[in-house]
Design a protein around this motif. Structure first.
Motif, PDB file in Angstrom:
ATOM      1  N   GLY A   1       0.856  -1.574   0.490  1.00 49.97           N
ATOM      2  CA  GLY A   1      -0.092   0.137   0.108  1.00 49.97           C
ATOM      3  C   GLY A   1       0.907   1.426   0.272  1.00 49.97           C
ATOM      4  N   ALA A   2       1.964   1.030   0.592  1.00 44.06           N
ATOM      5  CA  ALA A   2       2.750   2.852   0.858  1.00 44.06           C
ATOM      6  C   ALA A   2       3.054   2.615  -0.574  1.00 44.06           C
ATOM      7  CB  ALA A   2       4.279   2.629   1.714  1.00 44.06           C
ATOM      8  N   MET A   3       3.923   1.238  -1.472  1.00 41.41           N
ATOM      9  CA  MET A   3       4.340   1.387  -2.762  1.00 41.41           C
ATOM     10  C   MET A   3       3.411   2.091  -3.590  1.00 41.41           C
ATOM     11  SD  MET A   3       6.632   1.934  -4.733  1.00 41.41           S
ATOM     12  CE  MET A   3       8.013   1.453  -3.957  1.00 41.41           C
ATOM     13  N   ILE A   4       2.237   2.010  -3.688  1.00 45.84           N
ATOM     14  CA  ILE A   4       0.700   2.622  -4.725  1.00 45.84           C
ATOM     15  C   ILE A   4       0.499   3.812  -4.619  1.00 45.84           C
ATOM     16  CG2 ILE A   4      -1.658   2.130  -4.472  1.00 45.84           C
ATOM     17  CD1 ILE A   4      -0.942  -1.196  -4.284  1.00 45.84           C
ATOM     18  N   ILE A   5       0.274   4.463  -3.050  1.00 46.86           N
ATOM     19  CA  ILE A   5      -0.056   5.638  -2.547  1.00 46.86           C
ATOM     20  C   ILE A   5       1.047   6.199  -3.060  1.00 46.86           C
ATOM     21  CG2 ILE A   5       0.508   6.861  -0.357  1.00 46.86           C
ATOM     22  CD1 ILE A   5      -1.478   4.552   0.883  1.00 46.86           C
ATOM     23  N   ALA A   6       2.823   5.797  -2.892  1.00 44.73           N
ATOM     24  CA  ALA A   6       3.692   6.276  -3.497  1.00 44.73           C
ATOM     25  C   ALA A   6       3.233   6.776  -4.470  1.00 44.73           C
ATOM     26  CB  ALA A   6       5.411   5.971  -2.969  1.00 44.73           C
ATOM     27  N   ALA A   7       3.735   6.309  -5.287  1.00 43.52           N
ATOM     28  CA  ALA A   7       3.535   5.925  -7.036  1.00 43.52           C
ATOM     29  C   ALA A   7       2.117   6.689  -7.303  1.00 43.52           C
ATOM     30  CB  ALA A   7       3.094   4.581  -7.819  1.00 43.52           C
ATOM     31  N   GLU A   8       1.409   6.738  -6.161  1.00 40.72           N
ATOM     32  CA  GLU A   8       0.340   8.270  -6.874  1.00 40.72           C
ATOM     33  C   GLU A   8       0.673   9.359  -6.692  1.00 40.72           C
ATOM     34  OE1 GLU A   8      -3.668   9.536  -7.191  1.00 40.72           O
ATOM     35  OE2 GLU A   8      -3.177   8.698  -7.530  1.00 40.72           O
TER      36      GLU A   8
ATOM     37  N   PHE B   1       3.073   8.504 -11.474  1.00 40.10           N
ATOM     38  CA  PHE B   1       2.727   7.100 -11.679  1.00 40.10           C
ATOM     39  C   PHE B   1       1.585   7.069 -12.252  1.00 40.10           C
ATOM     40  CE2 PHE B   1       7.308   8.089 -10.216  1.00 40.10           C
ATOM     41  CZ  PHE B   1       8.404   6.914 -10.897  1.00 40.10           C
ATOM     42  N   ARG B   2       1.269   6.257 -12.962  1.00 41.75           N
ATOM     43  CA  ARG B   2       0.169   5.984 -13.933  1.00 41.75           C
ATOM     44  C   ARG B   2       0.155   4.561 -13.206  1.00 41.75           C
ATOM     45  NH1 ARG B   2      -2.741   8.497 -18.636  1.00 41.75           N
ATOM     46  NH2 ARG B   2      -3.070   6.556 -18.323  1.00 41.75           N
ATOM     47  N   GLN B   3      -0.842   4.357 -12.604  1.00 42.04           N
ATOM     48  CA  GLN B   3      -1.575   2.705 -12.056  1.00 42.04           C
ATOM     49  C   GLN B   3      -2.569   2.122 -12.916  1.00 42.04           C
ATOM     50  OE1 GLN B   3      -0.295   2.469  -8.233  1.00 42.04           O
ATOM     51  NE2 GLN B   3      -1.028   4.701  -8.365  1.00 42.04           N
ATOM     52  N   ARG B   4      -3.032   0.821 -12.952  1.00 38.53           N
ATOM     53  CA  ARG B   4      -4.203  -0.255 -12.932  1.00 38.53           C
ATOM     54  C   ARG B   4      -3.675  -0.516 -12.147  1.00 38.53           C
ATOM     55  NH1 ARG B   4      -3.617  -1.163 -18.865  1.00 38.53           N
ATOM     56  NH2 ARG B   4      -1.715  -2.127 -18.216  1.00 38.53           N
ATOM     57  N   ARG B   5      -5.482  -1.086 -12.016  1.00 35.80           N
ATOM     58  CA  ARG B   5      -6.000  -2.012 -11.074  1.00 35.80           C
ATOM     59  C   ARG B   5      -5.480  -3.520 -11.779  1.00 35.80           C
ATOM     60  NH1 ARG B   5     -11.247  -3.519  -7.625  1.00 35.80           N
ATOM     61  NH2 ARG B   5      -9.910  -5.098  -6.672  1.00 35.80           N
TER      62      ARG B   5
END
Length: 139
Positions: free
Chosen positions: A79-86, A90-94
């Motif tokens: 979750g920390a990595m996902i939040i940091a990418a946001e 950085f673009r993200q896809r589920r």
């Protein structure tokens, strides 16, 4: 206080979701462990110093967080990595309706990083050997 503890993650091709320490969570979900701010800070530092964003998300957040952990020398939650990418744009896809995302990181740059090797261990040799990849505080 769900809005402050669980940040919104904007995803390519799907509705935004919230994130907690383990990864993505639905808007209707209650609870979960909030991601640690120090882990998020380390992930932001790693992403901004070591990675280059690209348009197409390709790299599993869970795999990417392990690269960050090897660089930082400590645990970083998914979750920390996902939040940091946001936070870093950085673009993200589920990824397959689960808790992970794919993050848009340049593959050529990522595979050249020593921490992308699962056998990489950060050197803490204070003589200066191998410390070019260590966080600023460890040099």
């Amino acid at each position: 206080m769900i809005r402050e503890e669980y940040p919104v993650i904007h995803l390519v091709g799907s509705m935004p979701m919230r994130a907690e320490a383990h990864g993505l969570m639905g808007f209707g979900a209650s609870g979960g462990i909030p991601a640690d701010e120090e882990e998020i800070r380390l992930a932001v530092e790693w992403l901004t110093r070591r990675c280059k964003p690209i348009k197409t998300p390709r790299h599993n957040s869970y795999v990417v967080k392990h690269c960050c952990e090897r660089w930082a020398g400590r645990y970083v939650s998914n979750g920390a990595m996902i939040i940091a990418a946001e936070r870093c744009g950085f673009r993200q896809r589920r990824l397959r309706n689960g808790v992970n995302t794919e993050i848009g990181i340049d593959t050529r740059r990522l595979i050249r990083l020593p921490e992308s090797d699962p056998n990489y261990q950060r050197s803490l040799d204070f003589a200066g050997i191998g410390l070019s990849d260590a966080p600023e505080g460890d040099r």
